[in-house]
Design an enzyme around this catalytic site. Structure first.
Site: not given
Ligand code: IMP
Ligand code: MG
Length: 185
Positions: A108, A136, A170
């Site tokens: 991220d 990302k 998860r």
């Protein structure tokens, strides 16, 4: 029946796509480490990477060892706390013998991996590379490019295949985007 699937707005990466990603990255690692005279160490970053790690290691055919680190950078929600604590460290006597591939679920801001790469280099690893299932790139706060990338995704908070929201989801076998109401509950 109430299942975790009911909280998913849509699938972003299907089980089939994930399997293709894992197969490709395993082949890239096989290619890059074949014939190396050092020890290949797959380093799983707990907890999010545990599913990707398990699938990836089964598809790699060169000899390898596995180990684990746990770091915390996020609070309980979807926003980065922006700091990194080492909760479980890598303690090995043979650092200079290791070609480390850090296995991460998603990148991220880039802070976790850029910190960990420097940390492991300072600890004396022979080499350090990084493999991420998802990336990302539009979210970067520090410059960082992984060596092995599964898939670039847009700026959406995703769950499944190891990735959590508040420790849940998860166990979803694919990667999905949560319904809005899940965050607001
Ligand atoms: P970074 O240091 O900002 O690159 O943080 C990466 C870590 O944040 C990942 O290992 C995840 O644990 C978490 N993370 C980032 N984006 C997501 C997401 O969309 N879903 C779940 N966890 C995420
Ligand atoms: Mg993680």
């Amino acid at each position: 029946m109430d299942t975790i699937n009911n909280d998913i707005a849509y699938t972003l990466v299907s089980e089939k796509e994930i399997d293709e990603i894992v197969t490709r990255i395993a082949a890239e690692i096989d290619r890059d480490y074949a014939g190396s005279d050092k020890k290949l160490l797959l380093l799983c970053i707990l907890k999010g990477s545990v599913v990707f790690m398990g699938e990836l290691m089964k598809k790699i055919t060169v000899p390898l060892e596995i180990d684990f680190m746990k770091v915390s950078s996020y609070g309980s929600g979807t926003v980065s706390a922006g700091r990194l604590n080492i909760l479980l460290d890598l303690a090995r006597p043979d650092m200079s013998e290791l070609d480390i591939v850090i296995v991460e679920d998603i990148i991220d801001s880039g802070k976790t991996l850029s910190y960990l790469v420097k940390y492991l280099e300072l600890k004396g690893a022979h080499s350090v590379r990084t493999a991420t299932m998802l990336d990302k790139p539009s979210r970067r706060e520090v410059e960082f490019t992984p060596n092995y990338i599964g898939l670039d995704i847009p700026d959406e908070f995703v769950v499944g295949f190891g990735l959590d929201y508040d420790e849940k989801f998860r166990n979803l076998p694919y990667v999905g985007v949560l319904k809005r109401e899940v965050y607001s509950n």
